[in-house]
Design an enzyme around this catalytic site. Structure first.
Site, PDB file in Angstrom:
ATOM      1  N   HIS A   9      18.681 -26.278  -3.333  1.00  0.00           N
ATOM      2  CA  HIS A   9      18.943 -25.592  -2.065  1.00  0.00           C
ATOM      3  C   HIS A   9      20.362 -25.880  -1.568  1.00  0.00           C
ATOM      4  CE1 HIS A   9      14.923 -24.149  -1.904  1.00  0.00           C
ATOM      5  NE2 HIS A   9      14.370 -25.325  -1.712  1.00  0.00           N
ATOM      6  N   ASP A  44      17.495 -15.943  -4.839  1.00  0.00           N
ATOM      7  CA  ASP A  44      16.319 -16.517  -5.487  1.00  0.00           C
ATOM      8  C   ASP A  44      16.712 -17.429  -6.644  1.00  0.00           C
ATOM      9  OD1 ASP A  44      13.636 -16.952  -5.971  1.00  0.00           O
ATOM     10  OD2 ASP A  44      13.369 -15.129  -7.149  1.00  0.00           O
ATOM     11  N   LEU A  67      33.661  -8.975   8.827  1.00  0.00           N
ATOM     12  CA  LEU A  67      32.371  -8.900   8.163  1.00  0.00           C
ATOM     13  C   LEU A  67      31.241  -9.255   9.120  1.00  0.00           C
ATOM     14  CD1 LEU A  67      30.679  -8.777   5.437  1.00  0.00           C
ATOM     15  CD2 LEU A  67      31.046 -11.257   5.333  1.00  0.00           C
TER      16      LEU A  67
END
Length: 238
Positions: free
Chosen positions: A32, A15, A126
């Site tokens: 962004h 955020d 991962l």
């Protein structure tokens, strides 16, 4: 397998991209783009730190209400990320899985998501879980609807339904619940993210904005987690 004291599964609400850009007099699109750089850092850190699963809340089902220009920029960033980064993630043995509702997505986005999952399907390092067009209430509703359809067809009785069955119908089926959920930007809410899965997660809320998120901040959050006592409704043994 995660080391002792390291969460097996970390989820992050990324955020603050827009506020980061506004504070610098930059367009939101730049925030962004910088957020994608922070995403790459987080993936590298999680892999080196021995975290097994990293879930990133990249685009919520509510984000469609943003201006069309911003939504378009976010979709373009996803396209660019998959085209540029999937090969590198595959090389680094990272497996990608995408959760969220794909039914209403543009066909080329669906194809790219499928490509990312297919290309990394055999990776054993991962697990990078990307929550895209994701909303937890929508996820739970879709799971319950599928169960109700089975009841209508006579395949199940209502008494057969249990928590395990609901979990198997969620987008995250087969993924362990998050041990630790982080949120940047200082906001302290879950924003319709992993509501079912977060039942016993630990939370750390960080004041910094997502584009500034770096390895020391990630490490500090893991240190906070290592000090928590996870009781799951029970008591700590003496």
């Amino acid at each position: 397998m995660a080391s002792p004291g390291v969460p097996r599964h970390v989820a992050i609400i990324m955020d603050g991209n827009g506020r980061w850009a506004r504070a610098r007099g930059l367009p939101r699109a730049e925030g962004h783009r910088r957020g994608v750089e922070a995403l790459r850092r987080a993936v590298r850190f999680a892999a080196t730190r021995g975290i097994d699963y990293l879930t990133l809340f990249s685009f919520s089902s509510e984000n469609w209400s943003r201006p069309a220009s911003e939504v378009g920029e976010l979709l373009d960033l996803l396209r660019l990320f998959i085209r540029r980064d999937v090969a590198d993630l595959k090389r680094d043995n990272v497996r990608i899985r995408v959760i969220g509702n794909r039914e209403t997505l543009p066909p080329d986005i669906i194809a790219l998501l499928q490509h990312a999952e297919r290309e990394t399907a055999l990776c054993t390092g991962l697990h990078l879980v990307v929550a895209f067009n994701y909303g937890s209430r929508d996820e739970i509703t879709r799971a319950v609807r599928r169960i109700a359809e089975r009841v209508e067809r006579g395949e199940l009785r209502a008494s057969d339904i249990d928590a395990a069955m609901v979990e198997q119908g969620l987008d995250t089926a087969g993924i362990p619940d998050p041990d630790l959920i982080l949120r940047t930007s200082g906001e302290q809410r879950v924003s319709n993210f992993l509501l079912w899965q977060a039942a016993y997660s630990e939370f750390v809320f960080l004041p910094g904005l997502w584009p500034d998120f770096d390895d020391p901040q990630f490490e500090a959050a893991l240190e906070q987690y290592s000090c928590r006592e996870r009781r799951y409704g029970g008591v700590v043994s003496a």
